[in-house]
Scaffold this active site. Structure first.
Site, PDB file in Angstrom:
ATOM      1  N   HIS A 205       3.801  -4.206 -15.000  1.00  6.13           N
ATOM      2  CA  HIS A 205       3.648  -4.328 -16.454  1.00  6.13           C
ATOM      3  C   HIS A 205       4.938  -4.781 -17.145  1.00  6.13           C
ATOM      4  O   HIS A 205       4.906  -5.109 -18.334  1.00  6.13           O
ATOM      5  CB  HIS A 205       3.216  -2.997 -17.063  1.00  6.13           C
ATOM      6  CG  HIS A 205       1.846  -2.556 -16.669  1.00  6.13           C
ATOM      7  ND1 HIS A 205       0.726  -3.329 -16.874  1.00  6.13           N
ATOM      8  CD2 HIS A 205       1.397  -1.413 -16.079  1.00  6.13           C
ATOM      9  CE1 HIS A 205      -0.342  -2.688 -16.429  1.00  6.13           C
ATOM     10  NE2 HIS A 205       0.032  -1.536 -15.938  1.00  6.13           N
TER      11      HIS A 205
ATOM     12  N   ASP B  68      -4.173  -3.788  -8.566  1.00  5.84           N
ATOM     13  CA  ASP B  68      -4.099  -2.568  -9.363  1.00  5.84           C
ATOM     14  C   ASP B  68      -5.270  -2.530 -10.357  1.00  5.84           C
ATOM     15  O   ASP B  68      -5.799  -3.575 -10.754  1.00  5.84           O
ATOM     16  CB  ASP B  68      -2.776  -2.559 -10.117  1.00  5.84           C
ATOM     17  CG  ASP B  68      -2.457  -1.243 -10.796  1.00  5.84           C
ATOM     18  OD1 ASP B  68      -1.699  -0.454 -10.223  1.00  5.84           O
ATOM     19  OD2 ASP B  68      -2.977  -1.008 -11.915  1.00  5.84           O
TER      20      ASP B  68
ATOM     21  N   HIS C  93      -5.105  -1.855 -13.424  1.00  4.04           N
ATOM     22  CA  HIS C  93      -4.651  -2.383 -14.707  1.00  4.04           C
ATOM     23  C   HIS C  93      -4.046  -3.776 -14.526  1.00  4.04           C
ATOM     24  O   HIS C  93      -3.323  -4.031 -13.561  1.00  4.04           O
ATOM     25  CB  HIS C  93      -3.623  -1.435 -15.331  1.00  4.04           C
ATOM     26  CG  HIS C  93      -4.129  -0.046 -15.496  1.00  4.04           C
ATOM     27  ND1 HIS C  93      -3.913   0.942 -14.549  1.00  4.04           N
ATOM     28  CD2 HIS C  93      -4.862   0.519 -16.479  1.00  4.04           C
ATOM     29  CE1 HIS C  93      -4.481   2.067 -14.953  1.00  4.04           C
ATOM     30  NE2 HIS C  93      -5.068   1.832 -16.110  1.00  4.04           N
TER      31      HIS C  93
ATOM     32  N   ASP D 258      -5.097   2.916  -7.960  1.00  6.27           N
ATOM     33  CA  ASP D 258      -5.771   3.612  -9.057  1.00  6.27           C
ATOM     34  C   ASP D 258      -7.199   3.094  -9.246  1.00  6.27           C
ATOM     35  O   ASP D 258      -7.893   3.503 -10.177  1.00  6.27           O
ATOM     36  CB  ASP D 258      -4.985   3.495 -10.361  1.00  6.27           C
ATOM     37  CG  ASP D 258      -4.426   2.117 -10.630  1.00  6.27           C
ATOM     38  OD1 ASP D 258      -4.658   1.200  -9.815  1.00  6.27           O
ATOM     39  OD2 ASP D 258      -3.745   1.946 -11.662  1.00  6.27           O
TER      40      ASP D 258
END
Length: 356
Positions: free
Chosen positions: A168, A204, A206, A293
Site C-alpha cells: 500500500h 493480497d 486488498h 488475508d
C-alpha cells in the site's frame, strides 16, 4: 526457496489503529511474522538468513528511486520529531488526524508536525512507532536481498519474510500498515540486475494501490492485482478494472476486483486470467506480494479461501517457471497465517520439482 527474514520486525509494534470508528488494538502485529517462522521450523522449504551486508549504499539509492526523498526523510525522522514535541509522546503512537483532500495543496510541506503526518499518511490505521523506520528499512533490505539472490541464479525463488508489509506504500505516502513498498523494491532490483520485463502479481485481499501508483506510467513492469472490489473494500479509491496504466504504461496494469464472499473456484478463475496476462507480457521475472488475508477466517477481509487452496495457488505460480520473489503482505488471522503462507511456498516448490 530462500527465506530472507527481518531481524528488526518486532521493533514495529503499534498499540492502536482506528477501525470502524474506534481505536482498537492493531491487527498488524509481530505475531504474524512469528507464526510464519514457527511453521517454517515445522516444515522447512529452504535456507533461511537475514539480509547480507555490503549493499547498503545501493539499497539506499534504489529506495530513493522508488520513494520520494522528502517522504523518506520524514519517515526516518518522524519519531524523533514526535518526542521533541513532548517527551510524554513516547507512550503514544503517531496517527494522522488531518489530510489535504480535494482542493487543498500538497505541494507545500507544512511546518506543523501533525499536518505533515497527514500529508504523507492516507489513513488512521497505520501507526508510526519508535521502531517503525528501522523495521521498514530492514524489511526493504530483505526484499532487495531476496531479489538479488534470485537474479544471480542462486535460487529460483525466495521469500522476503518481513513486516510491516509494503504494497500500500506509494512514492510519497504510507497507509494500510505499509511504509516502504517491498514488492516495488524487489521488482526494481530485478530490473537493475538485468531482467528486461518484470511482472508483479498481487494476491493480497486488498488492492496494492502503492505498487500500481509507482509503476503506472512504466512499460517495463506489469502490475496485476486480484482483490476485493474497491467499491466496498479497502483501500477504496484505487483498484478498479478500468485502470490500465498511463502514458508509456498504458496496458501494463490489470485489476481483477472480486466481490465479498468470493470462494476459491471464482478466485482461481481470476488467477488464471492474471497468469495469462503475465505470460502475454513475456516477463523475465515475477514478484508476488503474498497476502493470505483471502483466507475464510480473516478478521478484516471477506473472501472464502481455505488452507488447502494455498497449495494450489503456489503450484499455479510455480508453473509459470519464472524466477520469483515473494514479499509478505497481509493476513490477520495470525494463528493460521503460517500454515497458509508455507502452503503457497510448498505448492510452488512441488510444481517446480522441489528445486530451490
Amino acid at each position: 526457496m530462500l527465506i530472507v527474514h527481518n531481524p528488526l520486525q518486532a521493533s514495529h509494534a503499534g498499540r492502536h489503529e482506528m477501525f470502524r470508528g474506534r481505536l482498537v488494538p492493531c491487527h498488524e502485529t509481530p505475531e504474524r511474522f512469528e507464526q510464519v517462522m514457527a511453521e517454517l521450523a515445522r516444515r522447512p522449504v529452504g535456507p533461511m538468513r537475514t539480509p547480507l551486508p555490503g549493499h547498503e549504499a545501493a539499497d539506499d539509492a534504489r529506495l530513493a528511486r522508488i520513494h520520494d526523498a522528502a517522504y523518506l526523510a520524514f519517515l526516518a525522522g518522524a519519531w524523533d520529531e514526535w518526542l521533541a514535541l513532548d517527551a510524554a509522546n513516547a507512550a503514544l503512537d503517531i496517527l494522522p488526524s488531518v489530510w489535504p483532500n480535494h482542493g487543498l495543496r500538497r505541494d507545500v510541506s507544512p511546518l506543523n508536525f501533525s499536518a505533515r503526518v497527514g500529508l504523507y499518511g492516507f489513513d488512521a490505521g497505520t501507526p508510526i512507532t519508535a521502531g517503525s523506520w528501522s523495521a521498514a528499512r530492514a524489511g526493504a533490505a530483505c526484499a532487495m536481498d531476496a531479489a538479488r539472490a534470485v537474479a544471480a541464479g542462486q535460487v529460483r525463488a525466495a521469500l522476503a519474510l518481513t513486516r510491516p508489509p509494503g504494497h500500500h506504500a506509494g512514492p510519497d505516502f504510507f497507509g494500510g500498515y505499509c511504509f516502504l513498498n517491498n514488492a516495488a523494491l524487489a521488482a526494481q532490483t530485478l530490473r537493475d540486475a538485468g531482467a528486461a520485463r518484470v511482472a508483479v502479481l498481487d494476491i493480497d485481499y486488498h488492492h496494492g494501490n502503492g505498487t500500481q501508483t509507482i509503476f503506472e506510467a512504466r512499460s517495463d513492469v506489469l502490475t496485476v492485482s486480484l482483490h476485493g472490489d474497491p467499491r466496498t473494500e479497502y483501500p477504496f479509491y484505487l483498484g478498479h478494472a478500468d485502470e490500465r496504466g498511463t502514458g508509456a504504461g498504458l496496458g501494463c496494469n490489470l485489476n481483477l476486483p472480486l466481490p465479498a464472499g468470493t470462494g476459491f473456484e471464482t478466485w482461481s478463475d481470476a488467477l488464471q486470467t492474471a497468469l495469462a496476462a503475465v505470460r502475454a507480457f513475456a516477463a523475465d521475472a515475477l514478484v508476488v506480494p503474498l497476502g493470505v488475508d483471502t483466507w475464510e477466517g480473516d478478521p478484516i477481509s471477506r473472501f472464502r479461501l481455505r488452507s488447502d487452496d494455498y497449495l494450489r495457488i503456489g503450484a499455479a505460480l510455480g508453473a509459470l517457471g519464472l524466477p520469483t520473489v515473494y514479499t509478505l503482505e497481509g493476513g490477520y488471522a495470525a494463528a493460521q497465517m503460517g500454515v497458509n503462507v508455507v502452503n503457497v511456498l510448498a505448492g510452488h516448490l512441488d510444481q517446480a520439482g522441489g528445486g530451490a
